[in-house]
Design an enzyme around this catalytic site. Structure first.
Site, PDB file in Angstrom:
ATOM      1  N   HIS A 148      11.058   4.884  -2.798  1.00 34.40           N
ATOM      2  CA  HIS A 148      12.560   5.254  -1.644  1.00 34.40           C
ATOM      3  C   HIS A 148      10.990   5.381   0.191  1.00 34.40           C
ATOM      4  O   HIS A 148      10.312   5.313  -0.150  1.00 34.40           O
ATOM      5  CB  HIS A 148      12.657   6.464  -1.979  1.00 34.40           C
ATOM      6  N   CYS A 182       6.840  10.842  -6.651  1.00 35.91           N
ATOM      7  CA  CYS A 182       7.074   9.248  -6.104  1.00 35.91           C
ATOM      8  C   CYS A 182       6.028   8.435  -5.327  1.00 35.91           C
ATOM      9  O   CYS A 182       5.284   8.677  -4.817  1.00 35.91           O
ATOM     10  CB  CYS A 182       9.438   8.770  -4.809  1.00 35.91           C
TER      11      CYS A 182
END
Length: 424
Positions: free
Chosen positions: A131, A145
């Site tokens: 992301h 992440c």
């Protein structure tokens, strides 16, 4: 009770091995090999760098960008441990819902964590993404992440397509121009895919020997028995099954190998296509076996590729049948027909044999010639082919017409199930 204890022991052993690997981290060996994906992503957690690799000979870096991974070092083991998983993952797609700008920017691409091998190892958690970032990008600043600067991620948007592999490791050991130490294993994995598909087409019990039932149960929630029962039913229901594997690629993980490809599946009443991913680990007998799988249905794009492949296969049968006919080799000629084949008004191999024997007693074939323009098409029965035919017998009889054959795949190869002819 013994089975329960066995599962418990195996689970403990897997967890211990996972924890040992997680403590040291996985160092991915990147080197060229023709079966690697043409493009893939890689994350070096030590260097906090995100790479795009292209593989057209040699392996090369297309682009590299700073990134951030989990706040804690090591491989992800459980939900909330703030670690980034290490292994082979795949882009699932693009999130289209509104995101927290500070944490994610406006772009996020979920990964398939936990993958089947992660589940075997007892790893837990979800929501691992690649992301963007609305705030300043700092090293090791995510909850697990992989984060990039939002402008960088926007520049990469066209590359981050569903199904693209992502290799995440503690450290990338890159040798772009060298042969791989594990080249033999990668070749073996692809050969196993071909043998697996062949056993599936033959509806053979050998198909199940490619699987590790215990690990498959761990990866898929104890569903191996149901999977095997369902396959057995399909084997019995269908007269034939065709499985085409297209563009097989392989990616090595920490202690497993992933093969993925476009799978084209055809039966008398069904056609489907999608991306199949098979996860392989070496069993105690030294063989690579499937421990997990993933399937993504896609629109059909391979009808023409499949038709080209089966046309070549059926074309060889048609030519061999022509030669057997021209040489009046009765047994060879009849061997190209299915048991209940139709030939005009004749039904069954025995009727065809009786008719040909009567003809050849008075006049044997001297020449059987087919036109070069053969038109193939797919049917629910298999494949059809139409062409011009010229026939000449040794008593001077000559005719010319259009021949139409329908062939069906069998365990012994393609067989003629219907033969039609009209004079021209």
């Amino acid at each position: 009770m013994r089975i329960v204890r066995l599962f418990a022991v195996l689970a403990i052993m897997a967890m211990c091995a996972t924890q040992a690997l997680a403590a040291s981290g996985w160092e991915a060996q990147l080197a060229g090999h023709p079966l690697l994906p043409q493009k893939f992503l890689a994350v070096d957690k030590d260097a906090q760098t995100f790479f795009i690799y292209g593989h057209k000979s040699p392996l090369r870096v297309i682009g590299s960008y700073p990134c951030a991974t989990g706040q804690r070092p090591g491989d992800k083991l459980e939900e909330g441990d703030l670690k980034t998983p290490e292994g082979v993952y795949f882009i699932q797609g693009k999130l289209h819902r509104k995101l927290d700008w500070t944490l994610y920017g406006d772009l996020a691409y979920p990964l398939n964590f936990p993958n089947p091998v992660d589940k075997i190892k007892g790893k837990t958690g979800y929501g691992i993404w690649v992301h963007g970032r609305g705030k300043k990008l700092l090293p090791r600043d995510t909850q697990g992440c992989v984060a990039l600067n939002t402008p960088d991620l926007r520049n990469l948007a066209d590359d981050l397509t569903p199904g693209l592999p992502v290799v995440i490791s503690k450290h990338l050991d890159v040798a772009t121009g060298q042969d791989r130490d594990d080249a033999a294993e990668l070749n073996e994995a692809v050969e196993r895919v071909k043998s697996w598909a062949n056993a599936w087409q033959r509806r053979s019990d050998e198909f199940f020997e490619f699987y590790d039932p215990i690990k498959y149960d761990q990866a898929h929630g104890g569903s191996y028995a149901a999977f095997k029962t369902r396959k057995h039913r399909l084997f019995q229901r269908h007269n034939w099954i065709r499985v085409m594997t297209h563009d097989v690629r392989v990616v090595p993980g920490p202690d497993y190998v992933v093969t993925y490809f476009r799978q084209y599946y055809r039966t008398p009443g069904m056609v489907s296509e999608g991306i199949k991913r098979l996860y392989w680990q070496r069993s105690s007998d030294g063989k690579l076996r499937i421990v997990g799988r993933e399937w993504v249905q896609t629109p059909r794009t391979l009808d023409d590729v499949y038709l080209k492949r089966v046309s070549a296969e059926a074309g060889e049968v048609v030519e061999a049948w022509r030669k057997a006919w021209e040489n009046a080799e009765m047994d060879a000629y009849l061997g190209y027909y299915a048991y209940g084949a139709e030939q005009g008004e004749r039904l069954g191999v025995s009727s065809i044999k009786e008719h040909k024997a009567a003809l050849w007693q008075n006049a044997k074939p001297e020449k059987v010639a087919f036109g070069q323009d053969k038109r193939y098409s797919l049917t629910s029965e298999g494949v059809a082919v139409t062409f011009e035919q010229q026939y000449q017998a040794d008593n001077g009889f000559v005719d010319k017409g259009v021949k139409h054959l329908v062939l069906r795949p069998t365990d012994e190869g393609w067989k003629i199930i219907r033969e039609e002819w009209r004079a021209i």
